[in-house]
Design an enzyme around this catalytic site. Structure first.
Site: not given
Ligand code: NAD
Length: 324
Positions: A143, A210, A12, A286-287, A75, A54
């Site tokens: 989560y 499922f 994202i 849980g779904d 993110f 990190d």
């Molecule tokens: N994908 C979905 O459908 C969805 C739905 C609801 C919420 N979210 C939230 O959106 C956010 C982004 O999700 P996404 O799908 O892009 O996930 P993603 O795993 O693709 O992106 C997360 C990014 O953060 C980086 N990262 C992880 N830990 C790190 C750290 N300690 N330090 C630096 N970088 C770090 C990862 O390398 C990755 O590039 C998350 O917070 C997730 O909870 C996603």
């Protein structure tokens, strides 16, 4: 504006980077590449800089915040609901402790604006549909709890420290940039559409559905899928909102349209041009049967609504990346 993007090499975050550049902003990305990809970081654009590291490590965070972003997008979370029930420590460390430490440091660096990736998982099982922002907050998985903790902290920091924040509750993000600019594949995806793509490319042997006996028109679960480019556009609008109105924002981001697992499977077969192997399994614990957002508040406050709703459009934007 200079935007700091933690997790900007991820799925994202990288799409949000594209939208921010399109709107004329500068971006500084911090990512440890644990689930993101270098391929997702725009090259040859001098408005983009990248730090690998990190964010939970204090020195890394200081170096990043020293770049003085005006607004921070966060993110970088662990996001697998099932895993969070098995290894909650990983989720408390990164999603709660890491984020609280980050928020504590913002005033030192004069950063007043924060855009947070929250989730529909803060609601838990829907008690009414569509789910709007007044729905009770009862996460069913750890989560979702971690995201709710940060939402609550943001509300306190808004009151006590004048932080201006947007908490964006995403429903299920899917699709890829239709122009094909994001090429990094998600690592170990757990969501439906990337899993289908992995079946189509042979990474997985079959797709499992499922539960086929839910009280839905075709018996399979229904979810609200939001195209990642629509989601990304909403982030820029949310940033503009909190900066211009000097107000906070808490909104759902979804399409308000439910799609069933079977509909998506059929659309995937159509897009890839063949029948993908499928098996039918029992319901998973849980779904919820249906989960569909009300996005009225985002529409009213941001003038935003999802443009992409056809599952074939979601899947074809993904297939161009997965089949490359
Ligand atoms: N994908 C979905 O459908 C969805 C739905 C609801 C919420 N979210 C939230 O959106 C956010 C982004 O999700 P996404 O799908 O892009 O996930 P993603 O795993 O693709 O992106 C997360 C990014 O953060 C980086 N990262 C992880 N830990 C790190 C750290 N300690 N330090 C630096 N970088 C770090 C990862 O390398 C990755 O590039 C998350 O917070 C997730 O909870 C996603």
């Amino acid at each position: 504006m200079k935007a700091g993007i933690i997790g900007g090499a991820g799925y994202i975050g990288s799409h949000v980077v594209l939208e921010l550049l399109l709107a004329g902003h500068e971006v500084v990305i911090l990512d440890d590449l644990s689930s993101g990809s270098r391929l997702n970081i725009p090259q040859d654009d001098d408005r983009v800089s990248f730090m690998e590291g990190d964010f939970t490590l204090p020195d890394v965070l200081s170096a990043f915040l020293s770049r003085r972003p005006d607004v921070l997008f966060h993110f970088a979370a662990a996001k697998a609901a099932g895993e969070s029930m098995l290894v909650p420590e990983k989720y408390s460390r990164q999603n709660i402790r890491g984020t609280l430490q980050l928020l504590e440091r913002l005033p030192e660096y004069g950063c007043q604006y924060f855009v947070f990736s929250s989730t529909a998982a803060v609601y838990g099982n829907p008690q009414k549909l569509p789910v709007d922002e007044t729905h009770p907050l009862r996460p069913e998985n750890y989560y979702g709890f971690t995201k709710l903790v940060i939402e609550e902290q943001l509300a306190w920091l808004g009151r006590l420290r004048g932080l201006r924040y947007a908490a964006l509750r995403y429903f299920n993000a899917a699709g890829y940039d239709p122009a094909g600019r994001i090429r990094g594949l998600e690592k170990n995806p757990a969501n439906l559409m990337p899993v289908l793509m992995e079946v189509a490319t042979g990474v997985r042997s079959r797709f499992e559905i499922f539960g086929t006996d839910y009280a839905t028109p075709d018996g399979t679960c229904i979810r609200d899928y939001i195209h990642v480019s629509d989601l990304a556009r909403a982030h820029v609008l949310a940033m503009d909102y909190i900066v211009q109105k000097k107000d906070n924002l808490l909104v759902n981001l979804g399409t308000e349209q439910g799609l069933s697992v079977l509909e998506i499977y059929q659309a995937a077969c159509e897009v890839v041009g063949r029948t993908l192997p499928v098996t039918y399994a029992d319901r998973r614990a849980g779904d919820p049967e249906q989960l569909v957002a009300s996005a009225r508040k985002a529409h009213e406050l941001l003038g935003w609504e999802a443009r992409i709703k056809d599952p074939r459009e979601f899947l074809s934007s993904m297939w161009q990346v997965y089949s490359a």
